[in-house]
Scaffold this active site. Structure first.
Site, PDB file in Angstrom:
ATOM      1  N   PRO A  14      -1.433  -2.486   1.286  1.00  0.00           N
ATOM      2  CA  PRO A  14      -1.715  -3.310   2.435  1.00  0.00           C
ATOM      3  C   PRO A  14      -0.580  -3.954   3.204  1.00  0.00           C
ATOM      4  O   PRO A  14      -0.676  -5.118   3.482  1.00  0.00           O
ATOM      5  CB  PRO A  14      -2.519  -4.434   1.804  1.00  0.00           C
ATOM      6  N   GLU A  15       0.430  -3.335   3.639  1.00  0.00           N
ATOM      7  CA  GLU A  15       1.268  -3.983   4.643  1.00  0.00           C
ATOM      8  C   GLU A  15       0.928  -3.339   5.979  1.00  0.00           C
ATOM      9  O   GLU A  15       0.127  -2.408   6.019  1.00  0.00           O
ATOM     10  CB  GLU A  15       2.755  -3.885   4.273  1.00  0.00           C
TER      11      GLU A  15
ATOM     12  N   LYS B 271      14.892 -24.531   9.274  1.00  0.00           N
ATOM     13  CA  LYS B 271      14.026 -24.135   8.153  1.00  0.00           C
ATOM     14  C   LYS B 271      14.841 -23.966   6.874  1.00  0.00           C
ATOM     15  O   LYS B 271      15.795 -23.187   6.827  1.00  0.00           O
ATOM     16  CB  LYS B 271      13.305 -22.831   8.506  1.00  0.00           C
TER      17      LYS B 271
ATOM     18  N   ARG C  31      -9.210  -5.210  -7.649  1.00  0.00           N
ATOM     19  CA  ARG C  31      -8.804  -6.611  -7.813  1.00  0.00           C
ATOM     20  C   ARG C  31      -9.639  -7.581  -6.977  1.00  0.00           C
ATOM     21  O   ARG C  31      -9.554  -8.783  -7.173  1.00  0.00           O
ATOM     22  CB  ARG C  31      -7.320  -6.766  -7.493  1.00  0.00           C
TER      23      ARG C  31
ATOM     24  N   HIS D 282     -15.798  -0.052  -9.200  1.00  0.00           N
ATOM     25  CA  HIS D 282     -15.177  -0.897  -8.168  1.00  0.00           C
ATOM     26  C   HIS D 282     -15.536  -0.447  -6.756  1.00  0.00           C
ATOM     27  O   HIS D 282     -14.892  -0.828  -5.807  1.00  0.00           O
ATOM     28  CB  HIS D 282     -13.667  -0.913  -8.361  1.00  0.00           C
TER      29      HIS D 282
END
Length: 300
Positions: free
Chosen positions: A2-3, A173, A131, A112
DNA sequence: CAAAGTTCCTGCGAGC
DNA sequence: TGCTCGCAGGAACTTT
């Protein structure tokens, strides 16, 4: 998987399989993923025709002709597997809804396969997520602006982001730049792998404080200009690599994962740095509970 | 032991 | 000195 590049690849795949199709049935095999499934989720989607598949950050936004938006986030381990009508004919879809007919898929036993979406062309899409960090939401198009998950997001890396915008965010920052890259308010779509990759290519130490990449006048340093450029480059290359593996997307194997052959630093602890003439050795450190891979020799 | 993601909570430092 | 606010870092979620 998932990027941003992986989500974009999934988006393209879903576009191919879903666009213009009408949902005939939705089956949920548990009450929740990360959050409970939306109220009356299945019934609200049935009869809806898919009019667009969009992406915002790592979220997939599926538009329907009834002005609904079906939001899907893959979390860490979510994936869609598409079974076309011909493939579906090999399975018995009349078994109880509580059981997945696609057990043989991906070497899993179907345990799943949490969500199943059937279409009017006879195809079936199965969402698998061991997950269960994935997210599913359903809302009206007009309500998209007020979605909490979306309203906190920063700029898309390709459309609305440049070195000056990055500098404005880095100014003052005190977080390390690696942590900053992972902050979806800074820029969306970058995850742990591509953050490491971009910092390596840009020659910047992951521990360097974000504020160090801004001049006193508030301008981006040369290093920050390079980093912003490298983030875009690494994402672009990964999307291109994903596009070339798209055939696999519709495969029953469903092995759409990271394009790991292209990693030059991630997961390479103790291996030689691949940068031309560097000669360093890749190290792994932990920042904010995430692994960071970097070369102490060429990243300063 | 580690894992590609995100939210939420705690604790600390700055500033009033 | 003491309190509040905001930010930074860590825990938690879960299964393989």
């Amino acid at each position: 998987m998932p990027e941003l590049p992986e989500v974009e690849t999934v988006r393209t795949g879903l576009e191919k399989a879903w666009l213009g199709r009408t949902i005939t049935k939705v089956i949920l095999r548990r009450p929740n993923l990360r959050y409970p499934f939306p109220e009356d989720f299945e019934n609200r989607l049935v009869g809806q025709k898919i009019t667009a598949i969009r992406r915002r950050a790592k979220y997939l936004l599926i538009d329907t002709d009834g002005d609904l938006v079906f939001l899907s986030h893959l979390g860490m381990s979510g994936k869609y597997t598409i079974f076309d009508a011909q493939k579906v004919s090999q399975y018995d879809l009349n078994i109880p809804d509580s059981k997945s007919a696609f057990g043989a898929m991906s070497g899993f036993d179907g345990r799943h396969d949490h969500m199943e979406i059937r279409f009017d062309d006879g195809s079936v899409s199965v969402y698998t997520d061991p997950r269960r960090f994935g997210i599913v939401k359903l809302f009206h198009r007009a309500e998209q602006e007020i979605q909490p998950l979306l309203s906190v997001l920063g700029p898309e890396p390709f459309d609305d982001w440049n070195a000056q915008i990055a500098a404005n965010r880095c100014r003052g920052k005190r977080s390390p730049i690696k942590t900053t890259l992972l902050d979806q308010r800074f820029v969306v779509g970058v995850g742990n792998i591509y953050a490491c990759e971009a910092l390596h290519t840009a020659g910047i130490a992951p521990t360097k404080l974000a504020a160090q990449l801004v001049t006193k006048a508030g301008k981006p340093t040369k290093a920050l200009v390079k980093l912003v450029d490298e983030v875009k480059m690494v994402l672009t290359r990964a999307i291109a690599a994903g596009g070339s593996t798209l055939n696999d997307f519709a495969d029953v194997e469903g092995n759409l994962g990271y394009f790991s052959h292209h990693f030059t630093i991630y997961g390479r602890e103790d291996e030689p740095c691949l940068k031309e003439g560097c000669g360093g050795v890749v190290e792994r450190i932990v920042q904010s509970n995430r692994s960071t891979f970097y070369c102490p020799r060429c990243q300063k």
